[in-house]
Enzyme design. Sequence first.
Site, PDB file in Angstrom:
ATOM      1  N   ASP A 154       0.843  -1.193   0.000  1.00  0.00           N
ATOM      2  CA  ASP A 154       0.000   0.000   0.000  1.00  0.00           C
ATOM      3  C   ASP A 154       0.884   1.250   0.000  1.00  0.00           C
ATOM      4  O   ASP A 154       1.870   1.322   0.750  1.00  0.00           O
ATOM      5  CB  ASP A 154      -0.893  -0.028   1.239  1.00  0.00           C
ATOM      6  CG  ASP A 154      -1.822   1.153   1.320  1.00  0.00           C
ATOM      7  OD1 ASP A 154      -2.714   1.272   0.464  1.00  0.00           O
ATOM      8  OD2 ASP A 154      -1.656   1.981   2.249  1.00  0.00           O
ATOM      9  N   GLU A 196       1.740   0.253  -4.966  1.00  0.00           N
ATOM     10  CA  GLU A 196       1.232   1.535  -5.452  1.00  0.00           C
ATOM     11  C   GLU A 196       2.387   2.532  -5.475  1.00  0.00           C
ATOM     12  O   GLU A 196       2.727   3.117  -4.450  1.00  0.00           O
ATOM     13  CB  GLU A 196       0.124   2.057  -4.536  1.00  0.00           C
ATOM     14  CG  GLU A 196      -1.141   1.222  -4.547  1.00  0.00           C
ATOM     15  CD  GLU A 196      -2.194   1.802  -3.626  1.00  0.00           C
ATOM     16  OE1 GLU A 196      -3.320   2.034  -4.096  1.00  0.00           O
ATOM     17  OE2 GLU A 196      -1.897   2.025  -2.436  1.00  0.00           O
TER      18      GLU A 196
END
Length: 710
Positions: free
Chosen positions: A409, A438
Amino acid sequence: MIATDRNFFAYLDEMKIITILLPLSYHHGLSSSFSITSDFQEHPLKIIEKRQIDNKMKYICEFSKEYSFEKQYVIIDEHGGKTDLQIGAVIRTEEFDEKFYYDGKDLGVTFQPGLTRFKLWAPTATQVKLKLRPSNSTFSEIVKMKREDHGIWTVAVNRDLELYQYSFLILVNQEWREAVDPYAKAVTVNGELGVIVRFDETQRTRPNLPKIENPVDAIIYETHIRDLTIHPKSGVKDKGLYLGAGEQNTKGMDGEPTGLAYIKDLGVTHIEFLPFHDFAGVDELHRNKEYNWGYNPLHFNAPEGSYSTNPANPYSRIIELKQLIDQVHSLGLRVIMDVVYNHVYVRETSSFEKVVPGYYFRHNEIGLPSNGTGVGNDIASERKMVRKYIVDSIQYWLEEYHIDGFRFDLMGILDVETMKEVRKVCDRHSTGTIIIGEGWNLNTPLPAEQKATIGNQAKMPRIAQFNDKFRDSIKGSSFNLFDKGFALGNDHYLEAANEVITGSIGFTKHGPGTFNEPFQSLNYVECHDNHTMWDKLQACLPDADDSLRIKYHRLATAIVLLSQGVPFLHSGQEFFRTKKGEGNSYRSSDEINQLDWERKIIYKDNVEYVKGLIQVRKKFSCFRMRTSAEIRSNIRQMLLASPLLGYRFIGDNELILLINPTTKEHNITLPDGDWTVLVDDVNAGITAGRNMYRKELSIESVSINVLLKK
C-alpha cells in the site's frame, strides 16, 4: 525532574551538537555560557550560534566529549538553572543509524519450554522494564532489563510463560511510556498487549503449488475477508471470518459455487486479501458493529482478531488464518497479502513512537511529522532499523504463514533500497513470490531518486506497479467520476490506450515507456479504492440502458485480461459489483461493501464470459509475453479506422485482437487465411466458433474480438 519542571529545554540534535531553547520569560532568554554534567563531571559547551525564534532564544552548542546514550546528562546555564538533556533530532542522523544498527534475528520474544528471552531495540532509553501478566490474572510482574550493545535491552525469564501477556516500560527523556512489543506476533483483544505463544504448535508443511514461471502468468483477484462471505446468501457458515473465507464447496441460491470455490472456478491464480495484520477501526469483541478495510495498522506481525471466531484467544486468529491460507493452497491458488508499512494508525500512540520517539517517522524541514500518506505520518523506511523491521516482517510472513506475494500500500512512501531488500528476501525464500505496489509519487521528504515510485521502476525491475495510466486511459480518471476512458468511447484516450494495451513499454512510440518490461505493469480498471466500474458507468451514462453499460463494462474488463502485463480484477467486477455510488467505502456498512452473491446469479452470463477470457489468456501465451523484446518482435499493429485498435500476434498460434469502443458496427479487412472467433461481444472461450472468416469480418459495437488462424 519531570517535563513540567523544565524552565528551559535542551536537545541532542547531532552526536556533538546540542540545541538549547531559553524562553524570553526566563532571564530574557539570555545566557553567556552553558555546561553539561554527568556522573559528577562538568564540561563547558561551545556556543556556535544564537538567534531568536518566536518567544525563545535558540543556542546551538558544540559538545567536545563522546556522548553516552547510557547516561543521563544535565545542562546548566550561567544563572545556575538546570534542565535534562533530551534526545532530539540526533535519532534521525546517519551517525545514529550506524552506531546502533543491530542485525540480529532475535528481536521480540524467543520462546523455549522453561525459558523465554525478550529483546527490544531502544537505544535512547535510559531504563527498560518488562511487564508480565498471566492471562487469568490482574497481577503484573515487573522485571528489569539489561542494556547491551547496539541499543538492545534483554532479559531471560527461566520459566514457562506460554500465554502470558507482556509489554515494555521505557524511560526516555525522563518520561515512562508503556509499549507493546513492535515485534509482537500474538496480541490480546484489540492489540492492547503482546502475548507469548508457542508457534511450534501451529506449524504446518508448505504445499507444492503449480509453478508460476513469470508474473504475467498470474491473474490476481482482490477481495476483503469480510466482504467475501458476509452476504446472507453466500452459502458460507462462518460469515465474515477467516474460516468462512476458507470454506470449500459452498453454494449460492442457484446451487452454483460461491466463496473460495467460486474463485477457483473463475480461473484466477492469486487471491489478494486486503490487510489482515492487526488493525484499528473494528472493536474485535463487537465486530458486527463496525467495518474497516484494514488500512489502520497497529501490529504488523499479528493477525487481525475481528476475523477470528474467538478474538480473546491469541491462538485462534493465528490458527484460523493459517487454515484459510491452507485452504487456498489446497485448490492450487496463491495468497497475496496487502501490507501497509507506509504509516501507522496513530503515530503518538504507536509502539514505534513509544519505544524510540521520533526515529521511525519522517519529519519535514521544520521538524514536524511529514504527511505524504494523508493520515498524519510517514514511515521512515530509509533508516536502517526501520528497513530491517519491514524486511524482518516480510520474512516472518513468508516463513510462518507461507504467503505467496505482497501488495505494498502506498509503496511510493517507501524507499527503493528497502523494496530491493524485500525482493531479495522473497527470492531467498521461494521462487515466484510476487511483489506489487502503489508507486504513487507522494509529498514525503525523501529525495525523488530514492522513492519507490513508478518513475523509479528501472531501479526495482522485478517489482510490479499498479498502472494508473492503464486505469485512467481505459476507464477514465478515478478522480473525475464523469471522465470517460477509451473503453467508454472516448477517442482522446486512443494513443494512451494503444500504449498500455501493449505493455506500457513504449511499443507504439518506439521509445521509452512507463515500464522497461511488461511484468512491471499491473493492469486494472477497478479495485477497492474509488468507485466501482459499474457505479462510474451509472454516473457517466445516466440515461443509457443497462444493456449498453454492460457492454462498456465487459469491454473494459476484457482489455484488462487481454493486455500485456499482469491482470488484476476486483472481486465482483465480473458481475458488475456496485457500492451504491459510494467512492470511498473504507468504513461503510456491509450492505455497501459485501459481495452480492445474488448479483452473481443475475449476471451469470457475464461471469461465464470473464471465465472464457481467462481461459483464452491462459491458453495463448501471446497475451502474456515475458519481455518487451518479445512484444516488439511478435505484435503487429493493424491499420484500422480510428478509434478502433487491432493487433496481430505472430508465433506458434497466429491470433488477432480487435477492439471497437464505438457504438457502431465496423467491417474489418482480415489478413490472408481462415479465421475463427474465440471472443466476440457475447461469447468467450478457447473453443473456436463454427464459422470461418476470410478477408472480412463485421465486429459488433462496443466489443472486443479475438480471432484464431486455422
